[in-house]
Scaffold this motif. Structure first.
Motif, PDB file in Angstrom:
ATOM      1  N   UNK A   1     -74.249  43.786  23.974  1.00  0.00           N
ATOM      2  CA  UNK A   1     -74.015  44.431  22.678  1.00  0.00           C
ATOM      3  C   UNK A   1     -74.588  45.843  22.703  1.00  0.00           C
ATOM      4  N   UNK A   2     -75.745  45.985  23.339  1.00  0.00           N
ATOM      5  CA  UNK A   2     -76.346  47.305  23.443  1.00  0.00           C
ATOM      6  C   UNK A   2     -75.534  48.250  24.295  1.00  0.00           C
ATOM      7  N   UNK A   3     -75.060  47.764  25.443  1.00  0.00           N
ATOM      8  CA  UNK A   3     -74.346  48.649  26.362  1.00  0.00           C
ATOM      9  C   UNK A   3     -72.910  48.923  25.937  1.00  0.00           C
ATOM     10  N   UNK A   4     -72.454  48.325  24.852  1.00  0.00           N
ATOM     11  CA  UNK A   4     -71.159  48.692  24.264  1.00  0.00           C
ATOM     12  C   UNK A   4     -71.363  49.488  22.986  1.00  0.00           C
ATOM     13  N   UNK A   5     -72.122  48.943  22.058  1.00  0.00           N
ATOM     14  CA  UNK A   5     -72.262  49.566  20.743  1.00  0.00           C
ATOM     15  C   UNK A   5     -73.103  50.841  20.785  1.00  0.00           C
ATOM     16  N   UNK A   6     -73.937  51.003  21.812  1.00  0.00           N
ATOM     17  CA  UNK A   6     -74.797  52.188  21.882  1.00  0.00           C
ATOM     18  C   UNK A   6     -74.384  53.096  23.043  1.00  0.00           C
ATOM     19  N   UNK A   7     -73.239  52.830  23.623  1.00  0.00           N
ATOM     20  CA  UNK A   7     -72.739  53.641  24.734  1.00  0.00           C
ATOM     21  C   UNK A   7     -71.621  54.544  24.212  1.00  0.00           C
ATOM     22  N   UNK A   8     -71.807  55.836  24.302  1.00  0.00           N
ATOM     23  CA  UNK A   8     -70.836  56.799  23.804  1.00  0.00           C
ATOM     24  C   UNK A   8     -69.461  56.613  24.443  1.00  0.00           C
ATOM     25  N   UNK A   9     -69.391  56.121  25.664  1.00  0.00           N
ATOM     26  CA  UNK A   9     -68.097  56.018  26.336  1.00  0.00           C
ATOM     27  C   UNK A   9     -67.141  55.091  25.594  1.00  0.00           C
ATOM     28  N   UNK A  10     -67.647  54.033  24.962  1.00  0.00           N
ATOM     29  CA  UNK A  10     -66.769  53.111  24.231  1.00  0.00           C
ATOM     30  C   UNK A  10     -66.347  53.704  22.888  1.00  0.00           C
ATOM     31  N   UNK A  11     -67.225  54.436  22.252  1.00  0.00           N
ATOM     32  CA  UNK A  11     -66.836  55.173  21.043  1.00  0.00           C
ATOM     33  C   UNK A  11     -65.793  56.222  21.401  1.00  0.00           C
ATOM     34  N   UNK A  12     -65.964  56.824  22.569  1.00  0.00           N
ATOM     35  CA  UNK A  12     -65.024  57.866  22.987  1.00  0.00           C
ATOM     36  C   UNK A  12     -63.633  57.278  23.234  1.00  0.00           C
ATOM     37  N   UNK A  13     -63.601  56.088  23.814  1.00  0.00           N
ATOM     38  CA  UNK A  13     -62.309  55.434  24.038  1.00  0.00           C
ATOM     39  C   UNK A  13     -61.648  55.071  22.715  1.00  0.00           C
ATOM     40  N   UNK A  14     -62.452  54.636  21.750  1.00  0.00           N
ATOM     41  CA  UNK A  14     -61.901  54.315  20.429  1.00  0.00           C
ATOM     42  C   UNK A  14     -61.385  55.571  19.737  1.00  0.00           C
ATOM     43  N   UNK A  15     -62.117  56.663  19.872  1.00  0.00           N
ATOM     44  CA  UNK A  15     -61.693  57.939  19.284  1.00  0.00           C
ATOM     45  C   UNK A  15     -60.387  58.402  19.916  1.00  0.00           C
ATOM     46  N   UNK A  16     -60.259  58.193  21.237  1.00  0.00           N
ATOM     47  CA  UNK A  16     -59.076  58.675  21.955  1.00  0.00           C
ATOM     48  C   UNK A  16     -57.830  57.849  21.654  1.00  0.00           C
ATOM     49  N   UNK A  17     -57.993  56.597  21.283  1.00  0.00           N
ATOM     50  CA  UNK A  17     -56.835  55.726  21.035  1.00  0.00           C
ATOM     51  C   UNK A  17     -56.134  56.122  19.743  1.00  0.00           C
ATOM     52  N   UNK A  18     -54.819  56.057  19.737  1.00  0.00           N
ATOM     53  CA  UNK A  18     -54.088  56.305  18.507  1.00  0.00           C
ATOM     54  C   UNK A  18     -54.306  55.131  17.560  1.00  0.00           C
ATOM     55  N   UNK A  19     -54.186  55.300  16.269  1.00  0.00           N
ATOM     56  CA  UNK A  19     -54.510  54.224  15.318  1.00  0.00           C
ATOM     57  C   UNK A  19     -53.775  52.916  15.579  1.00  0.00           C
ATOM     58  N   UNK A  20     -52.523  53.003  15.992  1.00  0.00           N
ATOM     59  CA  UNK A  20     -51.743  51.781  16.222  1.00  0.00           C
ATOM     60  C   UNK A  20     -52.167  51.056  17.484  1.00  0.00           C
ATOM     61  N   UNK A  21     -52.964  51.719  18.342  1.00  0.00           N
ATOM     62  CA  UNK A  21     -53.358  51.138  19.623  1.00  0.00           C
ATOM     63  C   UNK A  21     -54.827  50.736  19.674  1.00  0.00           C
ATOM     64  N   UNK A  22     -55.644  51.253  18.754  1.00  0.00           N
ATOM     65  CA  UNK A  22     -57.089  51.053  18.864  1.00  0.00           C
ATOM     66  C   UNK A  22     -57.458  49.580  18.849  1.00  0.00           C
ATOM     67  N   UNK A  23     -56.991  48.847  17.841  1.00  0.00           N
ATOM     68  CA  UNK A  23     -57.380  47.437  17.722  1.00  0.00           C
ATOM     69  C   UNK A  23     -56.718  46.583  18.795  1.00  0.00           C
ATOM     70  N   UNK A  24     -55.444  46.810  19.054  1.00  0.00           N
ATOM     71  CA  UNK A  24     -54.737  46.013  20.054  1.00  0.00           C
ATOM     72  C   UNK A  24     -55.237  46.314  21.468  1.00  0.00           C
ATOM     73  N   UNK A  25     -55.576  47.569  21.716  1.00  0.00           N
ATOM     74  CA  UNK A  25     -56.072  47.944  23.037  1.00  0.00           C
ATOM     75  C   UNK A  25     -57.383  47.262  23.376  1.00  0.00           C
TER      76      UNK A  25
END
Length: 853
Positions: free
Chosen positions: A466-490
């Protein structure tokens, strides 16, 4: 039964497994209901030396016996199956190659896809990545060196419970993070880093607090990448670990510098495809490819005259293959039924249990004064000359003097300084064996989900990840990069595909390292060498090369994500926040690139520090760091998640929860470690051997601090104390009127430096009418799959107890099919979704508006 056919035929027998030994093993196999394997086709007393099979030509000395692949060789082989120059070429060449490939791909997309490489695009990839590529990136980022290596270590320790809890315990974070991905689109559509969100809501003190936790998370993740990568590169090519620690980040920095997040995403697809293809090869080879003739039952062929010479020759070779889940189950069942090796256990060696030969095949023998008999690795103990024939006799020996009995050595050639041994098992320590029941597993079996240590590891794994996902900028960055229709499904697709990597790979190679009787002491397994060892025994050098390729794909992909994540933090949350708030997009782009280079250098230094720590104590390895991450960063999980989920969380509550939780976690970790035995074991560990009952507590060192229960106490305290403290402080502030609920509209005040439009993203995808159903979708399926993996699946198989052969075949079939389906989905979906852009490139047709990722 196959072994009975061998006995009826009067042989042939493989070396060092004579008729009386074969008969004893065959009787044991009969009592266990083993029917598919010939237990006499394996020398269970001579673990297969995978390093010798690698054929590195670096053995410091050899025995008088050279079996097939030198599997009985007691020499100190390094296991390097490629020359040193090839190791350097691999590490440096792949970085350069991916720099060229990704630069070309980014340039083609600029030309034919309408891509504009600004600071926004460099750090967010245009915010329009589709589902398939988003999922591929998640799989690639989440596939660490530990995913490939440490998961198999868990299998070798806890059996099938290890891979399951590794996979399930690290999948749910990805599934649940999909909820945060949609919240980002709704509440902070312009954010670049999660710390921007923290800053605008809670201010400078909280911003600096979580900057510390964010950078710490990146360092821990990168450190584990380099620990696993350098260990395997050293073992497979002889490369010095320090060189590996600095050269591995070099290639990552190169292509991240050129293409930013988009280059990272494009390379991640290639990495994921390679990893999944190799995964399919391994599970196919373990579960579907049978061995050669030496693995077949005799069936009377050797006495019928039909190919009798070939049959006799084949059946004097050891079987080193599997070919079905049933065979894997039988090998593991027989292995756990053998007496545990080592003088510290009541069983001692196997003399008398397996035959009447006069060779003492105990592994760790002691002189009468309690000192350990020197073995082949203890070069300094050997005298300058030895009699031509010396019996082992360790158990009855007198204190050692020059010229007397030395371990189990039977001869010494002073001209060549070479020692020979009466039996290959004399060249092994008890830690090289896997005989005997598994501690704290139901029935002492590897094939059960009822594993107490496996469950404790699962809890540690859940909290730490949980720490290495929720506190890792790389996963937030991937969520930011995903288009809205792809974020949840991706994130949903990525999580379900990633599950199969540790689950399938560790269930195949991790258990194979046991079933194939591979020489694998716990220190090597802890360093992550179980997969290459099993792969080399099964497929020879080709298997080792595939593992190195998978590992390098994982390291470079995750390493690139960590580099661009830290580069973004340094650019937006240090430079833009504290140095030059009115900076331009060009300046941010430059600072991000400088940050990538800086972090690459820091990574090499940090990896070298971890290597130096491991030199001082070999118990400090990849597994130690992996289990520690929950204690270190787990306290930041709840405050960071609450920042975008809960309007009630206050700044004081978040800061108190993060720091207070970490402090209490460290206290709990150290306090629990002090109650463990000085050898790192538990005082009540009855199956750990007689040494555990002579327990000296109060010691704090790598062993006690790495104890599973100590790490569990730290991880649980970090998450639990953080939640309690943050909620308590928040409740007090809200009840006294010192704080009020947060207005989410404020978060939309995060500004972009360059007002680039998200090309290819329809406006309706940013509307509440679209995001509302998407939010419900990911909550339903993310929570649903989480409950299924963590509760329903393990509870459903509790009643299975120790799996029968048919139960394990069913289990392996599910894993096998999941692996194939996941590989097809993650390789095909990104190509299908992006076919318009691919077609435009292939036909040289320029498109004014970019519509694909």
């Amino acid at each position: 039964m196959a072994c009975q056919a061998r006995l009826l035929n009067g042989g042939p027998y493989i070396p060092y497994v004579p008729e009386d030994t074969c008969r004893a093993w065959c009787d044991l196999a009969t009592s266990l209901g083993i029917s598919d394997i010939d237990v006499c086709s394996i020398d269970w007393m001579a673990p297969v030396n995978w390093r010798a099979i690698a054929g590195d030509d670096k053995g410091e000395y050899t025995t008088g016996y050279k079996g097939d692949h030198d599997q009985h060789n007691g020499g100190n082989f390094t296991g390097a199956f490629m020359p040193l120059w090839a190791g350097y070429l691999l590490v440096c060449g792949f970085g350069i190659m991916f720099s060229i490939i990704t630069s070309i791909m980014v340039k083609l997309e600029q030309t034919y896809g309408g891509l504009v490489l600004s600071s926004e695009n460099f750090n967010t990839a245009g915010r329009n990545i589709k589902t398939g590529l988003t999922a591929s990136v998640i799989v690639s980022q989440w596939t660490w060196a530990a995913t490939l290596l440490q998961s198999s270590n868990q299998a070798s320790q806890y059996g099938i419970a290890g891979p399951f809890w590794y996979a399930a315990g690290a999948t749910i974070q990805i599934l649940l993070f999909g909820i945060l991905a949609i919240e980002i689109k709704k509440k902070a559509p312009n954010m670049h880093t999660f710390l921007e969100m923290v800053d605008i809501r809670w201010g400078k003190a909280a911003h600096l607090t979580f900057l510390f936790f964010g950078i710490s998370t990146n360092l821990i993740v990168t450190g584990m990448l380099l620990q696993g990568g350098s260990a395997v590169m050293t073992a497979c090519s002889g490369m010095h670990p320090v060189a590996a620690n600095f050269l591995i980040p070099l290639g990552v920095v190169l292509y991240t510098w050129f293409g930013g997040l988009k280059a990272t995403f494009l390379a991640s697809y290639i990495h994921t495809a390679v990893i999944m293809i190799c995964l399919v090869v391994f599970i196919t080879y373990v579960y579907a490819v049978p061995g050669d003739y030496e693995c077949d039952a005799l069936n009377g062929l050797c006495t019928s005259g039909y190919k009798s010479a070939e049959c006799t020759e084949d059946h004097t070779k050891q079987c080193e293959a599997l070919g079905s889940a049933a065979i894997l189950w039988e090998r593991l069942a027989f292995l756990t039924a053998l007496p545990r090796m080592g003088a510290a256990t009541p069983e001692g060696g196997l003399k008398g249990a397996v035959g009447t030969n006069d060779v003492n095949i105990r592994t760790d023998c002691f002189f009468s004064n309690g000192t350990l008999c020197p073995l082949d690795s203890d070069v300094g103990y050997f005298p300058s000359a030895m009699p031509a024939t010396i019996k082992c006799g360790c158990a009855d020996a007198t204190p050692w003097l020059a010229g007397e009995s030395i371990g189990c050595a039977t001869g010494y050639d002073s001209a060549t300084a070479t020692y020979s041994f009466d039996h290959p098992a004399g060249c092994y320590h008890d830690g090289d064996y896997h005989h005997g029941p598994v501690c704290d597993n139901r029935g002492g079996s590897f094939i059960t989900m009822l594993s107490m240590d496996g469950l404790m590891f699962g809890i540690i794994n859940i909290v730490g990840n949980f720490g290495t996902v929720f506190v890792d900028q790389s996963y937030w960055q991937s969520a930011i990069a995903a288009r809205p229709s792809a974020a949840h499904k991706g994130y949903l697709l990525g999580g379900m595909v990633w599950f199969t990597i540790p689950m399938a790979l560790a269930t195949a190679l991790g258990l194979s390292s046991l079933a194939l009787n591979v020489k694998m002491p716990s220190s090597e397994a802890g360093a992550g060498l179980a997969p290459p060892a099993a792969a080399i025994v099964l497929l020879g050098k080709g298997g080792g090369i595939m593992i190195v390729l998978m590992l390098f794909m994982a390291i470079t992909s995750t390493g690139s994500a960590e580099c661009i994540a830290v580069g973004s933090l340094l650019a937006y949350d240090v430079y833009r926040k504290y140095v030059k708030p009115d900076c331009t997009g060009a300046e941010l782009l430059k600072m991000t690139r400088y940050g990538v280079i800086f972090y690459g250098c820091v990574s090499g230094c940090f990896g070298t520090c971890l290597y130096a720590a491991g030199l001082s104590d070999d118990r400090f390895g990849l597994g130690w760091v992996y289990n520690f991450m929950g204690t270190m960063i787990g306290s930041a999980v709840w405050p960071v998640a609450a920042c975008i989920l809960m309007p009630r969380m206050t700044a004081a509550g978040a800061i108190t929860g993060a720091w207070g939780g970490m402090i209490l976690a460290i206290v709990a970790w150290i306090a629990t470690a002090a109650t463990r035995c000085s050898n790192g074991m538990d005082p009540d560990d009855e199956c750990a051997g007689a040494d555990s009952f002579d327990c000296d507590t109060g010691t704090l060192d790598i062993g006690t601090l790495g104890n599973l229960k100590a790490q569990l106490a730290g991880s649980l305290t970090a998450l639990g104390a953080s939640f309690i403290l943050s909620e308590l402080v928040t409740a007090i502030q809200l009840s006294t009127g010192a704080a009020k609920l947060f207005d989410w509209e404020i978060m939309k005040g995060i500004k972009r430096v360059e007002l680039d439009k998200d090309l290819g993203v329809p406006d309706e995808e940013m509307s509440d009418e679209f995001l509302g159903p998407a939010q419900k979708y990911i909550f339903k399926y993310g929570m649903g799959y989480t409950i299924f993996l963590i509760f329903i699946w393990p509870l459903a198989v509790i009643t299975w107890g120790v799996f029968t052969k048919s139960m394990y075949v069913l289990w392996a079939s599910v894993v096998f099919m999941w692996g194939y389906a996941a590989a097809f989905a993650i390789c095909a979906v990104p190509i299908w979704e992006s076919w318009d852009t691919i077609s435009a490139v292939l036909t040289c047709k320029k498109t004014p508006v970019k519509a694909d990722a």
